[in-house]
Design an enzyme around this catalytic site. Structure first.
Site, PDB file in Angstrom:
ATOM      1  CB  VAL A   1      -0.965   0.001   1.210  1.00 41.20           C
ATOM      2  CG1 VAL A   1      -1.764   1.297   1.251  1.00 41.20           C
ATOM      3  CG2 VAL A   1      -1.910  -1.194   1.133  1.00 41.20           C
ATOM      4  CB  CYS A   2       3.946   2.152   1.866  1.00 41.74           C
ATOM      5  SG  CYS A   2       3.363   1.942   3.561  1.00 41.74           S
ATOM      6  CB  THR A   3       4.831   0.415  -3.122  1.00 45.14           C
ATOM      7  OG1 THR A   3       5.793  -0.170  -2.225  1.00 45.14           O
ATOM      8  CG2 THR A   3       5.452   0.547  -4.497  1.00 45.14           C
TER       9      THR A   3
ATOM     10  CG  LEU B   1       5.841   6.731  -0.678  1.00 47.99           C
ATOM     11  CD1 LEU B   1       7.011   5.890  -0.208  1.00 47.99           C
ATOM     12  CD2 LEU B   1       6.083   8.180  -0.326  1.00 47.99           C
TER      13      LEU B   1
END
Length: 220
Positions: free
Chosen positions: A44-46, A49
């Site tokens: 999810v973070c990828t 960002l």
């Protein structure tokens, strides 16, 4: 530590992918957004960002500096950036914003960004997806906390920036689902005669069953 709206956002120093920063100096006279992540190399973070990178020019237009935070090292951040750029199909050499290295979770603890109900592989509380919007006066203008399982909507964050920057200079509020260019609402405490002078594009008032004239709209 709870940071409330209107509080002076604490200054700090930290290592980032763009070197060591002193937050107040880095921010200067700009608006700022700090957005935190549970960990590097997470799906999810990828996606987040990547989306933030794609939208960075829109935030720059509003004099907003973006800075991410994750609980890994600068080296991990730099290596993770390769995955983010690949996912984002980006040819840029680096991300258009720095990532703070918070390996010891000092900032995550200081700013109340840990979720005690979500644990990582080591059994430590995970960092939530926090969003802090800080004004040029270094005061907190907005905060949102998402759990680790829910990705953020950066279109909504940009919409909020538009509203914050408009309402700090004009005596209006923005209604539900408002977008830049839509009608705003005249603040209830402004007398009718004064409102007419303040808003040259005109003020329209909705007639309500209560007979109270508090639903007043104008364009800015």
């Amino acid at each position: 530590m709870a940071i409330l709206l209107g509080d002076k956002f604490p200054d700090f120093e930290a290592d980032t992918t763009e070197g060591r920063i002193h937050f107040y100096d880095w921010l200067g006279s700009s608006w700022g957004i700090i957005f935190s992540h549970p960990a590097d190399y997470t799906p999810v973070c990828t996606t987040e960002l990547g989306r933030a990178a794609k939208m960075s020019k829109e935030f720059e237009k509003r004099n907003v500096k973006m800075i991410a935070l994750s609980v890994n090292s600068v080296e991990d951040h730099i290596n993770w950036t390769k995955d983010i750029k690949f996912y984002n199909k980006s040819m840029a050499e680096k991300l258009p914003f720095p990532i703070i290295a918070d390996e010891r979770r000092n900032l995550a603890v200081k700013f109340g960004m840990l979720d005690p109900d979500s644990k990582d592989k080591a059994g430590l509380p995970m960092t939530v997806r926090a969003v802090f919007i800080i004004g040029p006066d270094k005061r907190l203008k907005l905060s949102i906390l998402y759990p680790a399982t829910t990705g953020r909507n950066f279109d909504e964050i940009l919409r909020v920036v538009h509203s914050l920057q408009l309402t700090v200079t004009k005596k209006v509020a923005t209604p539900v689902d408002w977008k830049l260019g839509d009608q705003c609402m005249v603040l209830p405490h402004i007398p009718e005669e004064q409102a007419t002078k303040m808003f040259p594009k005109g003020v329209s008032t909705m007639k309500l069953p209560s007979g109270k004239n508090y639903m007043r709209f104008t364009y800015i």
